[in-house]
Write an enzyme that holds these catalytic residues in place. Sequence first.
Site, PDB file in Angstrom:
ATOM      1  N   SER A   1      16.273  20.678 -17.216  1.00 12.38           N
ATOM      2  CA  SER A   1      15.121  21.519 -17.525  1.00 12.38           C
ATOM      3  C   SER A   1      15.627  22.754 -18.264  1.00 12.38           C
ATOM      4  O   SER A   1      16.743  23.206 -18.023  1.00 12.38           O
ATOM      5  CB  SER A   1      14.436  21.923 -16.220  1.00 12.38           C
ATOM      6  OG  SER A   1      13.798  23.176 -16.369  1.00 12.38           O
TER       7      SER A   1
ATOM      8  N   LYS B   1      17.560  20.956 -12.191  1.00 11.34           N
ATOM      9  CA  LYS B   1      16.755  19.766 -12.403  1.00 11.34           C
ATOM     10  C   LYS B   1      17.498  18.615 -13.073  1.00 11.34           C
ATOM     11  O   LYS B   1      18.281  18.803 -13.992  1.00 11.34           O
ATOM     12  CB  LYS B   1      15.521  20.093 -13.280  1.00 11.34           C
ATOM     13  CG  LYS B   1      14.459  20.882 -12.579  1.00 11.34           C
ATOM     14  CD  LYS B   1      13.814  20.210 -11.360  1.00 11.34           C
ATOM     15  CE  LYS B   1      12.864  19.103 -11.710  1.00 11.34           C
ATOM     16  NZ  LYS B   1      11.633  19.589 -12.349  1.00 11.34           N
TER      17      LYS B   1
ATOM     18  N   HIS C   1       0.837  -1.218   0.000  1.00  9.48           N
ATOM     19  CA  HIS C   1       0.000   0.000   0.000  1.00  9.48           C
ATOM     20  C   HIS C   1       0.869   1.265   0.000  1.00  9.48           C
ATOM     21  O   HIS C   1       0.440   2.301   0.496  1.00  9.48           O
ATOM     22  CB  HIS C   1      -0.946   0.035   1.209  1.00  9.48           C
ATOM     23  CG  HIS C   1      -1.638  -1.264   1.478  1.00  9.48           C
ATOM     24  ND1 HIS C   1      -2.843  -1.602   0.904  1.00  9.48           N
ATOM     25  CD2 HIS C   1      -1.270  -2.340   2.234  1.00  9.48           C
ATOM     26  CE1 HIS C   1      -3.207  -2.809   1.319  1.00  9.48           C
ATOM     27  NE2 HIS C   1      -2.261  -3.285   2.115  1.00  9.48           N
TER      28      HIS C   1
ATOM     29  N   GLU D   1      10.039   8.016 -17.444  1.00 11.30           N
ATOM     30  CA  GLU D   1       8.674   8.523 -17.641  1.00 11.30           C
ATOM     31  C   GLU D   1       8.134   8.113 -19.003  1.00 11.30           C
ATOM     32  O   GLU D   1       6.967   7.749 -19.155  1.00 11.30           O
ATOM     33  CB  GLU D   1       8.640  10.051 -17.489  1.00 11.30           C
ATOM     34  CG  GLU D   1       8.858  10.486 -16.048  1.00 11.30           C
ATOM     35  CD  GLU D   1       9.093  11.984 -15.899  1.00 11.30           C
ATOM     36  OE1 GLU D   1       8.726  12.751 -16.806  1.00 11.30           O
ATOM     37  OE2 GLU D   1       9.665  12.379 -14.868  1.00 11.30           O
TER      38      GLU D   1
END
Length: 459
Positions: free
Chosen positions: A277, A283, A155, A290
């Site tokens: 970025s 970043k 969970h 992804e």
Amino acid sequence: MAIWSNDFHDAMSEAAYQFNQSIQVDDRLLDADLQGSMAHAKMLGAQGIIEEAEAEALYQELGQMREDYRDGKLAIDYEEEDVHSFIEAELTRRLGNTGKKVHTGRSRNDQVATALKIYVRDEIEVLCSLLEDAMLGFAKKALQHTESIMPGYTHLQRAQPITYGHYLMAYAEMLLRDYGRLQDVGKRIDLTMPLGAGALATSSFPLNRDLTTELLDFLTPSANSLDAVSDRDYSIEMLSALSILAMHLSRYAEETILWASQEFHFIHLKDSFSTGSSIMPQKKNADIHELMRGKTGRVYGDLVNVLTLMKGLPLAYNKDMQEEKEALFDAIDTMKMMVSLLPAMLEATIVDVDAMYAACGQGFLNATDCADYLAAKGMPFRDAYQITGNILQYCSEKNLTLEDLSLEDYKRYADDFEEDIFDAIDLKACVYRRNVLGGPAPERVEEHAQALCQALERS
Ligand code: ARG
């Protein structure tokens, strides 16, 4: 001009012709179709359906076309309707009238069904070999991390301590099943060979389907011609197997994204597998992971596409089936890319062993071990569970861990507690003690990973 143009059929509108074309998509079936065509030509000669010499000329020239294609010397004519029409047109350009005989006793319907099966089984081999490298990548990385203790979750709540090696081997197991599923698809493809089914009802020529089956290395000729030309089950099976594989990779990608975040900081990605970025100079984003997660949706889409396009089709062939290839090829290409990235992706994943271990310090990951301790001393497990719950309540009020308590504290809850409770709840001991087959103990994971490496290196 279409392969089927004749006096009975007036010219097609240019727009309709373009809409009907598939050569831009099915050009990749060229080699597979040439193999099917060679077997067909040989059989036509052996059966005396055409002259032996003509069959031999067809066979040789189709072989030459394969070679030319391999050498980059076969220019595909993208004005043709599809790759099958191109092959006949090219053969006719090369051999004149003899070339036109290749289509005796066959249809593009059994031709495409055969070529597609040959193509998919070859791609299964490529994918399986990429999967072998990926599994090896997981197993080798696991061997480096058999003692890297981290929180195991259920969970998404910290549950019990495991190791990063144990975690990685879970994915090796998933990929092993994916590998098996792809092999199964291949076995069913090999079972039945469609060539000779014709347009839908075989042929009036005495075709020898056993011969073409043997030449093309299938097990048996398909037993029903209507089924043979309209069966795309293997394609749907392939898309299902690829979708499950994509789902596994997506879960892996998702966890890595999560764990590379500041919130978890269990993992750093090397710059070779992260992006920056355009505006935020600090970043380092897990774009590749992804995309792996994102492209999974596209593979599911391919599966649903083909299931949907097939569901209303009356027997036998319908042109809708031409569309199936685009979805199938897209899923195959996408998954080949994704699987081939895995070994380097794993290599670029740097584990912060200390951060993982530190995360085990919060969340009472050793609570089960405390209950097990009492149960091992003879207390019924349910009572041990309740007592441990009471201890946790106390710890949580006082903001303490189980390790912070003294033996006196423990004794207040049960007389069975002795000095050895501290060994029992030691995080490292919790992991090492779970040496049940399949468990996280370093020796178990090591055995598992070694066995997989050996099996893969032998194959
Ligand atoms: N390009 C077609 C396909 O991929 C080949 C079969 C055409 N057959 C036909 N009866 N129109 O499905």
